[in-house]
Every structure is written in C-alpha cells, then in structure tokens.
Design a protein around this motif. Structure first.
Motif, mmCIF file in Angstrom:
data_model
loop_
_atom_site.group_PDB
_atom_site.id
_atom_site.type_symbol
_atom_site.label_atom_id
_atom_site.label_comp_id
_atom_site.label_asym_id
_atom_site.label_seq_id
_atom_site.Cartn_x
_atom_site.Cartn_y
_atom_site.Cartn_z
ATOM 1 N N GLU A 96 3.871 -3.710 -2.754
ATOM 2 C CA GLU A 96 4.296 -4.995 -3.307
ATOM 3 C C GLU A 96 5.811 -5.061 -3.504
ATOM 4 O O GLU A 96 6.390 -6.147 -3.461
ATOM 5 C CB GLU A 96 3.569 -5.266 -4.616
ATOM 6 N N ALA A 97 6.466 -3.907 -3.662
ATOM 7 C CA ALA A 97 7.916 -3.862 -3.820
ATOM 8 C C ALA A 97 8.629 -3.991 -2.478
ATOM 9 O O ALA A 97 9.858 -4.060 -2.435
ATOM 10 C CB ALA A 97 8.333 -2.569 -4.523
ATOM 11 N N GLY A 98 7.873 -4.012 -1.385
ATOM 12 C CA GLY A 98 8.476 -4.235 -0.078
ATOM 13 C C GLY A 98 8.576 -3.019 0.827
ATOM 14 O O GLY A 98 9.223 -3.091 1.874
ATOM 15 N N SER A 99 7.947 -1.922 0.465
ATOM 16 C CA SER A 99 7.982 -0.740 1.334
ATOM 17 C C SER A 99 7.359 -1.078 2.679
ATOM 18 O O SER A 99 6.366 -1.791 2.748
ATOM 19 C CB SER A 99 7.211 0.425 0.695
ATOM 20 N N HIS A 100 7.951 -0.546 3.734
ATOM 21 C CA HIS A 100 7.446 -0.790 5.081
ATOM 22 C C HIS A 100 6.354 0.204 5.462
ATOM 23 O O HIS A 100 5.666 0.026 6.462
ATOM 24 C CB HIS A 100 8.594 -0.704 6.093
ATOM 25 N N GLY A 101 6.214 1.259 4.688
ATOM 26 C CA GLY A 101 5.210 2.298 4.903
ATOM 27 C C GLY A 101 5.227 3.233 3.707
ATOM 28 O O GLY A 101 6.072 3.106 2.821
ATOM 29 N N ARG B 264 8.125 2.460 16.982
ATOM 30 C CA ARG B 264 8.738 3.425 16.069
ATOM 31 C C ARG B 264 8.635 2.915 14.645
ATOM 32 O O ARG B 264 8.628 1.721 14.399
ATOM 33 C CB ARG B 264 10.217 3.601 16.415
ATOM 34 N N TYR B 265 8.576 3.868 13.728
ATOM 35 C CA TYR B 265 8.613 3.482 12.322
ATOM 36 C C TYR B 265 10.017 3.004 11.991
ATOM 37 O O TYR B 265 11.005 3.600 12.409
ATOM 38 C CB TYR B 265 8.276 4.665 11.418
ATOM 39 N N ARG B 266 10.112 1.926 11.238
ATOM 40 C CA ARG B 266 11.403 1.398 10.795
ATOM 41 C C ARG B 266 11.264 0.929 9.364
ATOM 42 O O ARG B 266 10.193 0.479 8.954
ATOM 43 C CB ARG B 266 11.844 0.232 11.663
ATOM 44 N N GLY B 267 12.340 1.028 8.624
ATOM 45 C CA GLY B 267 12.345 0.509 7.263
ATOM 46 C C GLY B 267 12.252 1.607 6.220
ATOM 47 O O GLY B 267 12.613 2.748 6.459
ATOM 48 N N VAL B 268 11.749 1.230 5.075
ATOM 49 C CA VAL B 268 11.685 2.124 3.914
ATOM 50 C C VAL B 268 10.284 2.710 3.804
ATOM 51 O O VAL B 268 9.296 1.979 3.736
ATOM 52 C CB VAL B 268 12.043 1.338 2.630
ATOM 53 N N PHE B 269 10.203 4.046 3.773
ATOM 54 C CA PHE B 269 8.948 4.790 3.641
ATOM 55 C C PHE B 269 9.077 5.758 2.468
ATOM 56 O O PHE B 269 9.365 6.931 2.657
ATOM 57 C CB PHE B 269 8.643 5.582 4.914
#
Length: 108
Positions: A40-45, A8-13
């Motif tokens: 580069e700012a840390g996005s997960h997708g 599953r997708y998780r995190g910040v998109f």
C-alpha cells in the motif's frame, strides 16, 4: 521454440522483516499486515527471508510456512523475491521447488 520474455525487476523492493509473537513463534497475521503496508505504501515488489528478516534463525518448516503464507497473501499483486540460500542442507530442496503459480522462476 520461442524464449519466454520475463521483464526485469524495477523499482523499490524492500526486505520485509519477519514478525514473531512474544513466545517466539511466527506471527503470520502480523506478517500479512506488514506485507500489506509495504504494498500500500507503493513498493513495486517484496523480498522475504533475506538477512534482515532473520532467515538464519528459522527452521526449514518455518521458512516454508512463511514463504507459502506470503506468496498466497500477495496473490501476484507484486513480485516476491524469496531468498533460498542458507547454511543448512534444506536450502537445496527450497531452491529446487517447483515455482508456485504467479511466481517468477527466480523467486520460487
């Protein structure tokens, strides 16, 4: 036959804005810088061609060009979700496209 497990997708998109030149053409170089900044700012997708990114103002050719440019540039560093809904009939062909290498089945 075994079912393929897709995590599953998780995190910040975040939804990436679509960038344009002053004359209204797509600005692919600027788009790539925007995508790099988000990764580069840390996005997960990344999500592209969503309502925020002016997808309804783009032609079918522009949507295809932008999608190809972003997927090629991201190069599987993070998942990319591509919105394929649209009020034109072009979305049918977009949604039926064979997934590109590294793309998840629901991301085109």
């Amino acid at each position: 036959m075994t079912a393929q497990h897709i995590p599953r997708y998780r995190g910040v998109f975040p939804v990436a804005p679509t960038t344009f030149k002053e004359n209204g053409e797509l600005d692919i170089d600027s788009q790539k810088r925007c995508i790099d900044f988000m990764i580069e700012a840390g996005s997960h997708g990344i999500c592209i061609l969503a309502n925020f990114s002016e997808q309804f103002l783009l032609s079918d050719e522009e949507r295809e060009r932008l999608t190809a440019a972003v997927l090629d540039h991201v190069a599987s560093r993070v998942p990319v979700i591509v919105t394929t809904t649209h009020f034109s009939t072009g979305c049918v062909s977009s949604a039926q496209c064979v997934p590109r290498p590294g793309a998840r089945p629901w991301s085109w």
